[in-house]
Design a protein around this motif. Sequence first.
Motif, PDB file in Angstrom:
ATOM      1  N   ASN A   1       1.134  -1.324  -0.216  1.00  0.00           N
ATOM      2  CA  ASN A   1      -0.356  -0.051   0.144  1.00  0.00           C
ATOM      3  C   ASN A   1       0.744   1.611  -0.045  1.00  0.00           C
ATOM      4  OD1 ASN A   1      -2.369  -1.790   0.254  1.00  0.00           O
ATOM      5  ND2 ASN A   1      -2.053  -1.863   2.373  1.00  0.00           N
ATOM      6  N   ILE A   2       0.745   2.177  -0.792  1.00  0.00           N
ATOM      7  CA  ILE A   2       1.701   3.423  -0.662  1.00  0.00           C
ATOM      8  C   ILE A   2       0.931   4.171  -0.140  1.00  0.00           C
ATOM      9  CG2 ILE A   2       2.651   5.170  -2.726  1.00  0.00           C
ATOM     10  CD1 ILE A   2       3.604   2.488  -3.202  1.00  0.00           C
ATOM     11  N   SER A   3       1.139   4.825   1.499  1.00  0.00           N
ATOM     12  CA  SER A   3       0.997   5.924   1.930  1.00  0.00           C
ATOM     13  C   SER A   3       1.927   7.025   1.355  1.00  0.00           C
ATOM     14  CB  SER A   3       1.114   5.139   3.525  1.00  0.00           C
ATOM     15  OG  SER A   3       1.055   6.135   4.174  1.00  0.00           O
ATOM     16  N   SER A   4       2.998   7.440   2.284  1.00  0.00           N
ATOM     17  CA  SER A   4       3.389   8.575   2.082  1.00  0.00           C
ATOM     18  C   SER A   4       3.963   8.805   3.712  1.00  0.00           C
ATOM     19  CB  SER A   4       2.568   9.819   1.258  1.00  0.00           C
ATOM     20  OG  SER A   4       3.477  11.110   1.917  1.00  0.00           O
ATOM     21  N   THR A   5       5.397  10.081   3.510  1.00  0.00           N
ATOM     22  CA  THR A   5       5.669  10.488   4.846  1.00  0.00           C
ATOM     23  C   THR A   5       4.927  10.874   4.935  1.00  0.00           C
ATOM     24  OG1 THR A   5       6.534  12.328   3.232  1.00  0.00           O
ATOM     25  CG2 THR A   5       8.226  10.684   4.272  1.00  0.00           C
ATOM     26  N   ALA A   6       3.382  11.359   4.282  1.00  0.00           N
ATOM     27  CA  ALA A   6       2.459  12.304   5.069  1.00  0.00           C
ATOM     28  C   ALA A   6       1.602  11.221   6.442  1.00  0.00           C
ATOM     29  CB  ALA A   6       1.310  13.380   4.038  1.00  0.00           C
ATOM     30  N   GLY A   7       1.996   9.624   6.005  1.00  0.00           N
ATOM     31  CA  GLY A   7       1.631   8.833   7.291  1.00  0.00           C
ATOM     32  C   GLY A   7       2.340   8.679   8.448  1.00  0.00           C
ATOM     33  N   MET A   8       3.432   9.559   7.561  1.00  0.00           N
ATOM     34  CA  MET A   8       4.309   8.900   8.804  1.00  0.00           C
ATOM     35  C   MET A   8       4.044  10.351  10.135  1.00  0.00           C
ATOM     36  SD  MET A   8       5.381   6.235   8.938  1.00  0.00           S
ATOM     37  CE  MET A   8       6.957   6.364   9.932  1.00  0.00           C
ATOM     38  N   THR A   9       3.940  12.159   9.576  1.00  0.00           N
ATOM     39  CA  THR A   9       3.301  12.693  10.477  1.00  0.00           C
ATOM     40  C   THR A   9       3.205  13.975   9.649  1.00  0.00           C
ATOM     41  OG1 THR A   9       5.759  14.652  11.396  1.00  0.00           O
ATOM     42  CG2 THR A   9       5.501  13.671   8.647  1.00  0.00           C
ATOM     43  N   GLY A  10       2.880  14.578  10.285  1.00  0.00           N
ATOM     44  CA  GLY A  10       2.089  16.195   9.674  1.00  0.00           C
ATOM     45  C   GLY A  10       2.845  16.949   9.112  1.00  0.00           C
ATOM     46  N   PHE A  11       2.065  17.680   7.483  1.00  0.00           N
ATOM     47  CA  PHE A  11       2.247  18.515   6.915  1.00  0.00           C
ATOM     48  C   PHE A  11       1.626  19.982   6.346  1.00  0.00           C
ATOM     49  CE2 PHE A  11       5.237  14.786   5.197  1.00  0.00           C
ATOM     50  CZ  PHE A  11       6.109  15.413   5.490  1.00  0.00           C
ATOM     51  N   THR A  12       1.586  20.307   6.684  1.00  0.00           N
ATOM     52  CA  THR A  12       0.870  21.976   6.107  1.00  0.00           C
ATOM     53  C   THR A  12      -0.046  21.767   4.500  1.00  0.00           C
ATOM     54  OG1 THR A  12       2.939  23.316   5.498  1.00  0.00           O
ATOM     55  CG2 THR A  12       1.716  23.431   8.066  1.00  0.00           C
ATOM     56  N   ASP A  13      -0.899  22.190   4.259  1.00  0.00           N
ATOM     57  CA  ASP A  13      -1.511  22.051   3.263  1.00  0.00           C
ATOM     58  C   ASP A  13      -1.981  21.293   2.485  1.00  0.00           C
ATOM     59  OD1 ASP A  13      -0.742  25.451   2.857  1.00  0.00           O
ATOM     60  OD2 ASP A  13       1.059  24.139   3.072  1.00  0.00           O
ATOM     61  N   CYS A  14      -1.988  20.664   3.535  1.00  0.00           N
ATOM     62  CA  CYS A  14      -2.665  18.945   2.227  1.00  0.00           C
ATOM     63  C   CYS A  14      -3.961  17.965   3.372  1.00  0.00           C
ATOM     64  CB  CYS A  14      -1.784  18.026   1.622  1.00  0.00           C
ATOM     65  SG  CYS A  14      -0.694  17.952   2.464  1.00  0.00           S
ATOM     66  N   PHE A  15      -4.649  18.422   3.977  1.00  0.00           N
ATOM     67  CA  PHE A  15      -4.998  18.593   4.928  1.00  0.00           C
ATOM     68  C   PHE A  15      -5.938  16.913   5.362  1.00  0.00           C
ATOM     69  CE2 PHE A  15      -8.715  17.693   8.923  1.00  0.00           C
ATOM     70  CZ  PHE A  15      -7.583  17.801  10.221  1.00  0.00           C
TER      71      PHE A  15
ATOM     72  N   MET B   1       2.193  14.611  -9.806  1.00  0.00           N
ATOM     73  CA  MET B   1       1.220  15.133  -8.336  1.00  0.00           C
ATOM     74  C   MET B   1       2.771  15.749  -8.587  1.00  0.00           C
ATOM     75  SD  MET B   1       0.485  12.166  -5.145  1.00  0.00           S
ATOM     76  CE  MET B   1      -0.751  11.722  -6.118  1.00  0.00           C
ATOM     77  N   ILE B   2       3.781  15.360  -8.259  1.00  0.00           N
ATOM     78  CA  ILE B   2       4.613  16.615  -7.152  1.00  0.00           C
ATOM     79  C   ILE B   2       4.526  18.120  -8.255  1.00  0.00           C
ATOM     80  CG2 ILE B   2       6.761  16.468  -7.953  1.00  0.00           C
ATOM     81  CD1 ILE B   2       4.962  16.469  -4.098  1.00  0.00           C
ATOM     82  N   ALA B   3       4.942  17.740  -9.298  1.00  0.00           N
ATOM     83  CA  ALA B   3       4.348  18.815 -10.488  1.00  0.00           C
ATOM     84  C   ALA B   3       3.534  20.242  -9.685  1.00  0.00           C
ATOM     85  CB  ALA B   3       5.123  18.489 -11.908  1.00  0.00           C
ATOM     86  N   GLY B   4       2.365  18.959  -9.987  1.00  0.00           N
ATOM     87  CA  GLY B   4       1.457  19.584  -9.505  1.00  0.00           C
ATOM     88  C   GLY B   4       1.527  20.728  -8.159  1.00  0.00           C
ATOM     89  N   ALA B   5       1.897  20.206  -7.277  1.00  0.00           N
ATOM     90  CA  ALA B   5       1.755  20.983  -5.728  1.00  0.00           C
ATOM     91  C   ALA B   5       3.268  21.598  -5.974  1.00  0.00           C
ATOM     92  CB  ALA B   5       2.526  19.724  -4.867  1.00  0.00           C
ATOM     93  N   VAL B   6       4.529  21.873  -6.948  1.00  0.00           N
ATOM     94  CA  VAL B   6       5.522  22.702  -6.985  1.00  0.00           C
ATOM     95  C   VAL B   6       4.703  23.863  -7.677  1.00  0.00           C
ATOM     96  CG1 VAL B   6       7.246  23.126  -8.106  1.00  0.00           C
ATOM     97  CG2 VAL B   6       7.352  21.083  -6.958  1.00  0.00           C
ATOM     98  N   ALA B   7       3.822  23.946  -8.873  1.00  0.00           N
ATOM     99  CA  ALA B   7       3.416  24.432  -9.731  1.00  0.00           C
ATOM    100  C   ALA B   7       2.267  25.772  -9.183  1.00  0.00           C
ATOM    101  CB  ALA B   7       2.783  24.342 -10.741  1.00  0.00           C
ATOM    102  N   SER B   8       1.821  24.857  -8.145  1.00  0.00           N
ATOM    103  CA  SER B   8       1.114  25.984  -6.903  1.00  0.00           C
ATOM    104  C   SER B   8       1.784  26.156  -5.658  1.00  0.00           C
ATOM    105  CB  SER B   8      -0.275  25.368  -6.422  1.00  0.00           C
ATOM    106  OG  SER B   8       0.457  23.842  -5.306  1.00  0.00           O
TER     107      SER B   8
END
Length: 244
Positions: free
Chosen positions: A130-144, A183-190
């Motif tokens: 299952n592909i989670s993320s570092t966002a499944g290990m700790t908190g990040f802003t802007d992607c609640f 996906m990350i290109a989109g986040a970088v762009a914004s």
Amino acid sequence: MPVLVSGGARGMGAAIAREVIEQGGQVVLADVLEKEGQDLADSLGSAASFIHLDVTQETSWERAVSHAQDRFGQLGGLVNNAGILLEGRVETTTPEQWQRTIAVNQLGVFLGMKAAVKAMRSAGGGSIVNISSTAGMTGFTDCFAYVASKWAVRGMTKAAALELAQYGIRVNSVHPGDTMTDMIAGAVASSGAVTTHDQIPLGRYALPSDISKLVLFLLSAESSYISGAEHVIDGAVTAGTPAH
Ligand SMILES: NC(=O)c1ccc[n+]([C@@H]2O[C@H](COP(=O)([O-])OP(=O)(O)OC[C@H]3O[C@@H](n4cnc5c(N)ncnc54)[C@H](O)[C@@H]3O)[C@@H](O)[C@H]2O)c1
């Protein structure tokens, strides 16, 4: 071992599909992106096949698993890779953004595991990644909502690993840091939910091929005693805070 990869039409899923083929396996690419998925499957040859899959729909999953069994005889591996990132903070995320994120990233992973288990039991075992993320290990802003969904993937992985071990089915989660995909290109762009290079101890974003090599190890018999575990691959971003 035939492997089904959700979200296999591009990005990390496409890299995983390529790696399966390079290592002599068979792969079903399953995605809502029909043209990209079909073109990629065609380019990978007869050991690859594409089927339309919307991970939020149980019947769609059942069709995809049947397709893998019909085409390659059985299903030995599942990579729950499909995911979306809708940016928003706790104060700005709408209920619709929340529901959509949970539907794709959380319900989609649950339904994928549910559909695959029957096929893997009849194959005598299997491996689910299952592909989670570092966002499944700790908190990040802007992607609640994304953070919530990726923590859920980590928890579902552990619960499923406990339940499915008796059938010889292993379940692991992979937690990539920022990886060079659309996906990350989109986040970088914004200029939203991404780390910058100077926040990454190893000094660069991951390549999809960095992630696919770890996933292939977890799918293979080389990892036969690894289950219920989270595998962080993030250039040491979540290892701690550098002293300088
Ligand atoms: N790129 C990163 O920095 C990064 C970091 C950590 C985790 N991830 C995770 O890796 C996985 C792959 O992401 P990516 O970076 O390759 O993104 P991507 O946007 O390039 O690819 C995601 C794929 O999922 C598919 N998809 C989306 N909704 C779907 C649905 N309802 N049914 C079926 N397929 C659907 C898309 O069509 C696309 O092909 C995701 O789960 C993502 O959350 C990505």
